[in-house]
Structure formats: C-alpha cells, structure tokens
Design a protein around this motif. Structure first.
Motif, PDB file in Angstrom:
ATOM      1  N   THR A   3      40.376  20.719   8.920  1.00  0.00           N
ATOM      2  CA  THR A   3      41.161  20.519  10.139  1.00  0.00           C
ATOM      3  C   THR A   3      42.656  20.481   9.842  1.00  0.00           C
ATOM      4  OG1 THR A   3      39.354  19.291  11.176  1.00  0.00           O
ATOM      5  CG2 THR A   3      41.561  18.976  12.090  1.00  0.00           C
ATOM      6  N   ARG A   4      43.026  19.811   8.782  1.00  0.00           N
ATOM      7  CA  ARG A   4      44.446  19.684   8.441  1.00  0.00           C
ATOM      8  C   ARG A   4      45.082  21.061   8.188  1.00  0.00           C
ATOM      9  NH1 ARG A   4      47.876  15.643   6.710  1.00  0.00           N
ATOM     10  NH2 ARG A   4      49.508  16.272   5.250  1.00  0.00           N
ATOM     11  N   MET A  25      53.491  18.424  20.482  1.00  0.00           N
ATOM     12  CA  MET A  25      52.261  18.090  19.770  1.00  0.00           C
ATOM     13  C   MET A  25      51.052  18.312  20.682  1.00  0.00           C
ATOM     14  SD  MET A  25      53.038  17.192  16.619  1.00  0.00           S
ATOM     15  CE  MET A  25      52.064  15.894  15.804  1.00  0.00           C
ATOM     16  N   ASP A  26      51.202  18.032  21.964  1.00  0.00           N
ATOM     17  CA  ASP A  26      50.116  18.267  22.935  1.00  0.00           C
ATOM     18  C   ASP A  26      49.719  19.735  22.957  1.00  0.00           C
ATOM     19  OD1 ASP A  26      49.971  15.643  23.664  1.00  0.00           O
ATOM     20  OD2 ASP A  26      51.082  15.863  25.538  1.00  0.00           O
ATOM     21  N   GLU A  27      50.724  20.615  22.961  1.00  0.00           N
ATOM     22  CA  GLU A  27      50.450  22.053  23.012  1.00  0.00           C
ATOM     23  C   GLU A  27      49.752  22.533  21.743  1.00  0.00           C
ATOM     24  OE1 GLU A  27      54.039  23.700  25.895  1.00  0.00           O
ATOM     25  OE2 GLU A  27      54.478  23.191  23.804  1.00  0.00           O
ATOM     26  N   ILE A  28      50.153  21.971  20.608  1.00  0.00           N
ATOM     27  CA  ILE A  28      49.498  22.348  19.341  1.00  0.00           C
ATOM     28  C   ILE A  28      48.035  21.920  19.364  1.00  0.00           C
ATOM     29  CG2 ILE A  28      49.449  21.913  16.846  1.00  0.00           C
ATOM     30  CD1 ILE A  28      52.556  21.613  17.045  1.00  0.00           C
ATOM     31  N   LYS A  36      44.419  15.067  20.911  1.00  0.00           N
ATOM     32  CA  LYS A  36      45.703  14.604  20.404  1.00  0.00           C
ATOM     33  C   LYS A  36      45.492  13.534  19.333  1.00  0.00           C
ATOM     34  CE  LYS A  36      50.203  13.109  22.175  1.00  0.00           C
ATOM     35  NZ  LYS A  36      50.955  12.723  23.399  1.00  0.00           N
ATOM     36  N   ARG A  37      44.438  12.743  19.504  1.00  0.00           N
ATOM     37  CA  ARG A  37      44.130  11.704  18.523  1.00  0.00           C
ATOM     38  C   ARG A  37      43.848  12.325  17.144  1.00  0.00           C
ATOM     39  NH1 ARG A  37      39.156   7.268  18.811  1.00  0.00           N
ATOM     40  NH2 ARG A  37      39.448   6.451  16.704  1.00  0.00           N
ATOM     41  N   THR A  38      43.075  13.409  17.131  1.00  0.00           N
ATOM     42  CA  THR A  38      42.764  14.091  15.868  1.00  0.00           C
ATOM     43  C   THR A  38      44.038  14.612  15.216  1.00  0.00           C
ATOM     44  OG1 THR A  38      40.582  14.751  16.649  1.00  0.00           O
ATOM     45  CG2 THR A  38      41.506  16.005  14.816  1.00  0.00           C
ATOM     46  N   LEU A  39      44.927  15.148  16.034  1.00  0.00           N
ATOM     47  CA  LEU A  39      46.188  15.670  15.515  1.00  0.00           C
ATOM     48  C   LEU A  39      46.990  14.555  14.839  1.00  0.00           C
ATOM     49  CD1 LEU A  39      48.213  17.974  15.214  1.00  0.00           C
ATOM     50  CD2 LEU A  39      49.027  17.491  17.524  1.00  0.00           C
ATOM     51  N   TYR A  40      47.081  13.395  15.520  1.00  0.00           N
ATOM     52  CA  TYR A  40      47.869  12.294  14.974  1.00  0.00           C
ATOM     53  C   TYR A  40      47.163  11.566  13.832  1.00  0.00           C
ATOM     54  CZ  TYR A  40      51.671  12.706  18.311  1.00  0.00           C
ATOM     55  OH  TYR A  40      52.764  13.159  19.003  1.00  0.00           O
ATOM     56  N   GLU A  41      45.875  11.744  13.712  1.00  0.00           N
ATOM     57  CA  GLU A  41      45.174  11.206  12.547  1.00  0.00           C
ATOM     58  C   GLU A  41      45.559  11.977  11.281  1.00  0.00           C
ATOM     59  OE1 GLU A  41      41.086  11.478  13.625  1.00  0.00           O
ATOM     60  OE2 GLU A  41      41.025   9.500  14.571  1.00  0.00           O
ATOM     61  N   PHE A  43      48.622  13.955  11.145  1.00  0.00           N
ATOM     62  CA  PHE A  43      50.078  13.969  11.022  1.00  0.00           C
ATOM     63  C   PHE A  43      50.662  12.896  11.942  1.00  0.00           C
ATOM     64  CE2 PHE A  43      48.462  18.208  10.208  1.00  0.00           C
ATOM     65  CZ  PHE A  43      48.992  18.474   8.952  1.00  0.00           C
ATOM     66  N   SER A  44      51.440  11.999  11.371  1.00  0.00           N
ATOM     67  CA  SER A  44      51.922  10.853  12.140  1.00  0.00           C
ATOM     68  C   SER A  44      52.909  11.243  13.233  1.00  0.00           C
ATOM     69  CB  SER A  44      52.560   9.820  11.210  1.00  0.00           C
ATOM     70  OG  SER A  44      53.640  10.396  10.490  1.00  0.00           O
ATOM     71  N   ASN A  45      53.646  12.352  13.025  1.00  0.00           N
ATOM     72  CA  ASN A  45      54.607  12.797  14.031  1.00  0.00           C
ATOM     73  C   ASN A  45      54.943  14.282  13.819  1.00  0.00           C
ATOM     74  OD1 ASN A  45      56.667  12.905  11.928  1.00  0.00           O
ATOM     75  ND2 ASN A  45      56.765  10.665  12.111  1.00  0.00           N
ATOM     76  N   LYS A  46      55.740  14.812  14.708  1.00  0.00           N
ATOM     77  CA  LYS A  46      56.091  16.228  14.670  1.00  0.00           C
ATOM     78  C   LYS A  46      56.909  16.569  13.425  1.00  0.00           C
ATOM     79  CE  LYS A  46      58.219  19.733  17.675  1.00  0.00           C
ATOM     80  NZ  LYS A  46      58.893  19.932  18.998  1.00  0.00           N
ATOM     81  N   GLU A  47      57.765  15.644  13.010  1.00  0.00           N
ATOM     82  CA  GLU A  47      58.599  15.868  11.836  1.00  0.00           C
ATOM     83  C   GLU A  47      57.745  16.066  10.580  1.00  0.00           C
ATOM     84  OE1 GLU A  47      62.756  15.346  10.017  1.00  0.00           O
ATOM     85  OE2 GLU A  47      62.043  15.729  12.045  1.00  0.00           O
ATOM     86  N   GLU A  48      56.719  15.229  10.441  1.00  0.00           N
ATOM     87  CA  GLU A  48      55.836  15.354   9.281  1.00  0.00           C
ATOM     88  C   GLU A  48      55.083  16.675   9.315  1.00  0.00           C
ATOM     89  OE1 GLU A  48      51.829  13.441   7.253  1.00  0.00           O
ATOM     90  OE2 GLU A  48      52.737  12.428   8.982  1.00  0.00           O
ATOM     91  N   LEU A  49      54.611  17.056  10.503  1.00  0.00           N
ATOM     92  CA  LEU A  49      53.893  18.324  10.639  1.00  0.00           C
ATOM     93  C   LEU A  49      54.817  19.500  10.326  1.00  0.00           C
ATOM     94  CD1 LEU A  49      51.526  20.113  11.417  1.00  0.00           C
ATOM     95  CD2 LEU A  49      52.106  19.733  13.831  1.00  0.00           C
ATOM     96  N   LEU A  50      56.033  19.449  10.832  1.00  0.00           N
ATOM     97  CA  LEU A  50      56.996  20.523  10.585  1.00  0.00           C
ATOM     98  C   LEU A  50      57.273  20.667   9.086  1.00  0.00           C
ATOM     99  CD1 LEU A  50      59.014  22.642  11.597  1.00  0.00           C
ATOM    100  CD2 LEU A  50      60.659  20.789  11.954  1.00  0.00           C
ATOM    101  N   LYS A  51      57.413  19.549   8.393  1.00  0.00           N
ATOM    102  CA  LYS A  51      57.636  19.585   6.950  1.00  0.00           C
ATOM    103  C   LYS A  51      56.492  20.308   6.242  1.00  0.00           C
ATOM    104  CE  LYS A  51      57.723  16.595   2.861  1.00  0.00           C
ATOM    105  NZ  LYS A  51      56.526  17.255   2.283  1.00  0.00           N
ATOM    106  N   GLN A  52      55.261  19.972   6.625  1.00  0.00           N
ATOM    107  CA  GLN A  52      54.099  20.616   6.009  1.00  0.00           C
ATOM    108  C   GLN A  52      54.049  22.104   6.337  1.00  0.00           C
ATOM    109  OE1 GLN A  52      52.115  19.190   3.756  1.00  0.00           O
ATOM    110  NE2 GLN A  52      53.438  17.392   3.954  1.00  0.00           N
TER     111      GLN A  52
END
Length: 200
Positions: A3-4, A25-28, A36-41, A43-52
């Motif tokens: 999933t990640r 994040m909702d759109e992703i 949305k819960r799975t997404l935040y499990e 990645f804690s926020n958009k900044e962290e996801l963007l970094k990855q």
C-alpha cells in the motif's frame, strides 16, 4: 505492491501532473480507492508524502540512468543522447507549478531533497564530459567541472518558468535547443559527426 508504494507512485504522478498545492490528501486517497485513514496511517501529512515522492522519483531516475550506462558502456555520446531523451520525457510530464510550489511552500524539502541531489547529478555529467574527452569526441580544452556546473544551472533556471514561460515556449524545444547546442559546443570534429547523426 504494498500500500505504501502504491500511494507514493500515485501521489508522484498527481503532484507532477497537477502541481503540489492543487492536490489534496483526500484526492490522493480517492484516486487509490483507499480510506483517508489508511493514507494517514502510512504518511502523517502531505509534506512527508511529498518527500517520499521526491526520493522515489529520484531513485527511479537513477535506475534509468544506470540501465543506460550498462547498455552503452564507454560510449559517452550515446549515454548523453539516451539521457537527453529521458530528460525531455520527464519535463513533459511535470506541471509548471510543481517546482514553483516546491520552492515557495516546501522550501525545506527543496533545499534538502532537490538542491542536495544536484551535486550527484553534476558529478555524473562531469564524468561523461571527462569520458568524452578521453574518447576524443569532446575537446581537450573543455573544463568538465565548469561545464557540468553550467548545464545544471541552466536546467534549474528552466524549471522556474520565468526565463521561458510555457505560454510562449515549448518545454521540449527549450530543452532540446539547450542540450544540443551545449553538446555541440563541447564536441571535436569527430564528435560533431556523431552528434549530427544522433540528434538530427
């Protein structure tokens, strides 16, 4: 695929295609069919996801570069030509707002995860110029350090969109003109024959 990884791949596509600010994040989560819960499990926020996403895209680019090196060992002009094609494909898939958003709203990421990678990219270009000199296709008088720094500085300027606004200039043509004339400026007469055949 876990999933990640799915999230990183999909978010990378969306950020590059539409810009960073315009994607939530909702759109992703919705595009992936996950909560949305799975997404935040993951990645804690958009900044962290963007970094990855930035790190993932960079590593994918390195894999592509390494495969080109393996396919055309000891052939700097062929390596540059194939790399040139990949640069155009990449530029065509990036929304002009992406780099502007990154610099303006995620400046720490820009410094740590974009600018820091420029040293490695510049070193790669320097090694190709040095190989070209050794092979006799680039001029002996060419300075690999100065010229590799110059071309990457020019490429960074192109990402800003101010020098060549998309309303007036094709990204593909800008990249093509800059790279072809840069390489021709390096070339010996023997190198020019190969370049004119490859880049016609």
């Amino acid at each position: 695929m876990d999933t990640r990884t799915r999230i990183i791949e999909q978010a990378s596509i969306m950020f590059f295609k539409y810009g960073i600010r315009s994607i939530t994040m909702d759109e992703i989560a919705e595009s992936l069919g996950i909560s949305k819960r799975t997404l935040y499990e993951n990645f804690s926020n958009k900044e962290e996801l963007l970094k990855q996403c930035i790190d993932f895209t960079y590593q994918e680019g390195k894999k592509m570069r390494d495969s080109i090196l393996q396919e055309y060992p000891g052939n700097p002009l062929e390596i540059i030509y194939q790399h040139f094609r990949q640069v155009i494909i990449t530029f065509n898939n990036i929304h002009p707002n992406f780099f502007n958003d990154l610099r303006k709203y995620h400046s720490q990421l820009w410094r740590k995860h974009i600018e820091s990678k420029q040293e490695e990219n510049t070193a790669f270009t320097q090694s190709m110029i040095e190989m070209g000199i050794a092979k006799g296709v680039f001029r002996q008088s060419a300075d690999p350090i100065i010229l590799s720094s110059l071309i990457h500085s020019m490429m960074r300027s192109m990402t800003m969109g101010e020098m060549f606004p998309e309303a007036r200039f094709s990204k593909t043509e800008v990249v093509r003109q800059v790279l072809i004339n840069f390489i021709r400026g390096l070339a010996t007469s023997e190198g020019l024959k190969i370049i004119d055949e490859k880049f016609k």
